[in-house]
Write a protein that holds these residues in place. Sequence first.
Motif, PDB file in Angstrom:
ATOM      1  N   MET A 123       0.841  -1.175   0.000  1.00  0.00           N
ATOM      2  CA  MET A 123       0.000   0.000   0.000  1.00  0.00           C
ATOM      3  C   MET A 123       0.888   1.241   0.000  1.00  0.00           C
ATOM      4  N   ALA A 124       0.511   2.219  -0.807  1.00  0.00           N
ATOM      5  CA  ALA A 124       1.283   3.448  -0.910  1.00  0.00           C
ATOM      6  C   ALA A 124       1.073   4.308   0.330  1.00  0.00           C
ATOM      7  N   ALA A 125       2.120   4.962   0.734  1.00  0.00           N
ATOM      8  CA  ALA A 125       2.044   5.853   1.895  1.00  0.00           C
ATOM      9  C   ALA A 125       1.257   7.102   1.511  1.00  0.00           C
ATOM     10  N   PRO A 126       0.468   7.638   2.434  1.00  0.00           N
ATOM     11  CA  PRO A 126      -0.282   8.856   2.113  1.00  0.00           C
ATOM     12  C   PRO A 126       0.680  10.014   1.869  1.00  0.00           C
ATOM     13  N   CYS A 127       0.321  10.854   0.919  1.00  0.00           N
ATOM     14  CA  CYS A 127       1.156  12.009   0.578  1.00  0.00           C
ATOM     15  C   CYS A 127       0.881  13.142   1.562  1.00  0.00           C
ATOM     16  N   CYS A 128       1.891  13.938   1.795  1.00  0.00           N
ATOM     17  CA  CYS A 128       1.683  15.106   2.631  1.00  0.00           C
ATOM     18  C   CYS A 128       1.030  16.209   1.789  1.00  0.00           C
ATOM     19  N   GLU A 129       0.320  17.089   2.448  1.00  0.00           N
ATOM     20  CA  GLU A 129      -0.354  18.163   1.723  1.00  0.00           C
ATOM     21  C   GLU A 129       0.641  19.263   1.408  1.00  0.00           C
ATOM     22  N   LYS A 130       0.560  19.772   0.188  1.00  0.00           N
ATOM     23  CA  LYS A 130       1.418  20.867  -0.267  1.00  0.00           C
ATOM     24  C   LYS A 130       0.524  22.015  -0.719  1.00  0.00           C
ATOM     25  N   GLU A 131       1.144  23.179  -0.935  1.00  0.00           N
ATOM     26  CA  GLU A 131       0.401  24.322  -1.455  1.00  0.00           C
ATOM     27  C   GLU A 131       1.255  25.042  -2.480  1.00  0.00           C
ATOM     28  N   LEU A 132       0.632  25.408  -3.595  1.00  0.00           N
ATOM     29  CA  LEU A 132       1.310  26.138  -4.657  1.00  0.00           C
ATOM     30  C   LEU A 132       0.330  27.150  -5.231  1.00  0.00           C
ATOM     31  N   ASN A 133       0.662  28.415  -5.145  1.00  0.00           N
ATOM     32  CA  ASN A 133      -0.191  29.486  -5.675  1.00  0.00           C
ATOM     33  C   ASN A 133      -1.638  29.372  -5.198  1.00  0.00           C
ATOM     34  N   GLY A 134      -1.814  29.072  -3.930  1.00  0.00           N
ATOM     35  CA  GLY A 134      -3.150  28.979  -3.367  1.00  0.00           C
ATOM     36  C   GLY A 134      -3.848  27.649  -3.581  1.00  0.00           C
ATOM     37  N   ARG A 135      -3.198  26.717  -4.267  1.00  0.00           N
ATOM     38  CA  ARG A 135      -3.769  25.386  -4.508  1.00  0.00           C
ATOM     39  C   ARG A 135      -3.213  24.410  -3.487  1.00  0.00           C
ATOM     40  N   ARG A 136      -4.090  23.655  -2.895  1.00  0.00           N
ATOM     41  CA  ARG A 136      -3.663  22.594  -1.986  1.00  0.00           C
ATOM     42  C   ARG A 136      -3.771  21.267  -2.738  1.00  0.00           C
ATOM     43  N   TYR A 137      -2.724  20.461  -2.633  1.00  0.00           N
ATOM     44  CA  TYR A 137      -2.712  19.169  -3.320  1.00  0.00           C
ATOM     45  C   TYR A 137      -1.830  18.208  -2.565  1.00  0.00           C
ATOM     46  N   ARG A 138      -2.045  16.938  -2.804  1.00  0.00           N
ATOM     47  CA  ARG A 138      -1.275  15.883  -2.115  1.00  0.00           C
ATOM     48  C   ARG A 138      -0.300  15.174  -3.047  1.00  0.00           C
ATOM     49  N   CYS A 139      -0.546  15.257  -4.349  1.00  0.00           N
ATOM     50  CA  CYS A 139       0.367  14.603  -5.300  1.00  0.00           C
ATOM     51  C   CYS A 139       0.350  15.390  -6.606  1.00  0.00           C
ATOM     52  N   PHE A 140       1.311  15.099  -7.461  1.00  0.00           N
ATOM     53  CA  PHE A 140       1.425  15.826  -8.723  1.00  0.00           C
ATOM     54  C   PHE A 140       0.230  15.585  -9.629  1.00  0.00           C
ATOM     55  N   PHE A 141      -0.338  14.390  -9.557  1.00  0.00           N
ATOM     56  CA  PHE A 141      -1.509  14.077 -10.375  1.00  0.00           C
ATOM     57  C   PHE A 141      -2.673  14.974  -9.977  1.00  0.00           C
ATOM     58  N   GLU A 142      -2.872  15.145  -8.682  1.00  0.00           N
ATOM     59  CA  GLU A 142      -3.943  16.015  -8.186  1.00  0.00           C
ATOM     60  C   GLU A 142      -3.707  17.460  -8.638  1.00  0.00           C
ATOM     61  N   LEU A 143      -2.470  17.924  -8.579  1.00  0.00           N
ATOM     62  CA  LEU A 143      -2.128  19.273  -9.031  1.00  0.00           C
ATOM     63  C   LEU A 143      -2.423  19.430 -10.525  1.00  0.00           C
ATOM     64  N   THR A 144      -2.001  18.447 -11.307  1.00  0.00           N
ATOM     65  CA  THR A 144      -2.230  18.502 -12.755  1.00  0.00           C
ATOM     66  C   THR A 144      -3.714  18.604 -13.076  1.00  0.00           C
ATOM     67  N   LEU A 145      -4.511  17.763 -12.430  1.00  0.00           N
ATOM     68  CA  LEU A 145      -5.958  17.802 -12.687  1.00  0.00           C
ATOM     69  C   LEU A 145      -6.573  19.109 -12.220  1.00  0.00           C
ATOM     70  N   ASP A 146      -6.033  19.693 -11.172  1.00  0.00           N
ATOM     71  CA  ASP A 146      -6.541  20.982 -10.723  1.00  0.00           C
ATOM     72  C   ASP A 146      -6.242  22.073 -11.751  1.00  0.00           C
ATOM     73  N   VAL A 147      -5.086  22.001 -12.395  1.00  0.00           N
ATOM     74  CA  VAL A 147      -4.686  23.021 -13.368  1.00  0.00           C
ATOM     75  C   VAL A 147      -5.405  22.840 -14.706  1.00  0.00           C
ATOM     76  N   ILE A 148      -5.479  21.613 -15.221  1.00  0.00           N
ATOM     77  CA  ILE A 148      -6.046  21.419 -16.566  1.00  0.00           C
ATOM     78  C   ILE A 148      -7.344  20.629 -16.569  1.00  0.00           C
ATOM     79  N   GLY A 149      -7.855  20.270 -15.386  1.00  0.00           N
ATOM     80  CA  GLY A 149      -9.053  19.441 -15.324  1.00  0.00           C
ATOM     81  C   GLY A 149     -10.316  20.229 -15.590  1.00  0.00           C
ATOM     82  N   GLY A 150     -11.396  19.511 -15.673  1.00  0.00           N
ATOM     83  CA  GLY A 150     -12.691  20.112 -15.943  1.00  0.00           C
ATOM     84  C   GLY A 150     -13.131  19.801 -17.354  1.00  0.00           C
ATOM     85  N   LYS A 151     -14.322  20.236 -17.678  1.00  0.00           N
ATOM     86  CA  LYS A 151     -14.883  19.931 -18.990  1.00  0.00           C
ATOM     87  C   LYS A 151     -14.265  20.773 -20.097  1.00  0.00           C
ATOM     88  N   TRP A 152     -13.968  22.051 -19.832  1.00  0.00           N
ATOM     89  CA  TRP A 152     -13.601  22.965 -20.913  1.00  0.00           C
ATOM     90  C   TRP A 152     -12.121  23.236 -21.063  1.00  0.00           C
TER      91      TRP A 152
END
Length: 169
Positions: free
Chosen positions: A1-30
């Motif tokens: 089992m993978a260890a839980p990631c620590c929470e990070k913050e970048l430009n007001g975004r909170r994320y636990r892993c790079f995948f979460e950050l990527t989806l926050d930046v380019i995710g969504g329908k449009w």
Amino acid sequence: MAAPCCEKELNGRRYRCFFELTLDVIGGKWKPIILYHLGICGVQRFSDLRRSMPGVTERMLSRQLKELATDGLVHREVYREVPPRVEYWLTDQGKTLMPILLALRDWGAEFERLSLERDGRGGTFNAPHYEQAALPAMADAACGRAARKPAGGVEEEREELARAEELSV
């Protein structure tokens, strides 16, 4: 089992892993669709983007473009003219997403093909405007260019995008 990631913050975004950050930046329908259109068409005005995505509202398109510009993926240029003119294009960082966006489009085409086969409706969507078969002509129409001769397929399209990127550098 993978260890839980620590929470990070970048430009007001909170994320636990790079995948979460990527989806926050380019995710969504449009956002991916906006990035794809700018990657295929190059410089676009707001009205051009709006016409190429009939399901998006002006408010949503404006908000998504501002977020993409804030994140450094899209450049917004305002020309002091009457009437005012605003153009958008991918930054160098935004251009790095094109292989990912093309891979997502390829995955969607394969998913569609397999789903249609599984449902007994054949392996391809038979419409003259189908994206994969008509992509170069669609890009020309969406970008306001005269039609060009059809390309051979996805590999040729990727080569053409790479050539265009080399010329723009």
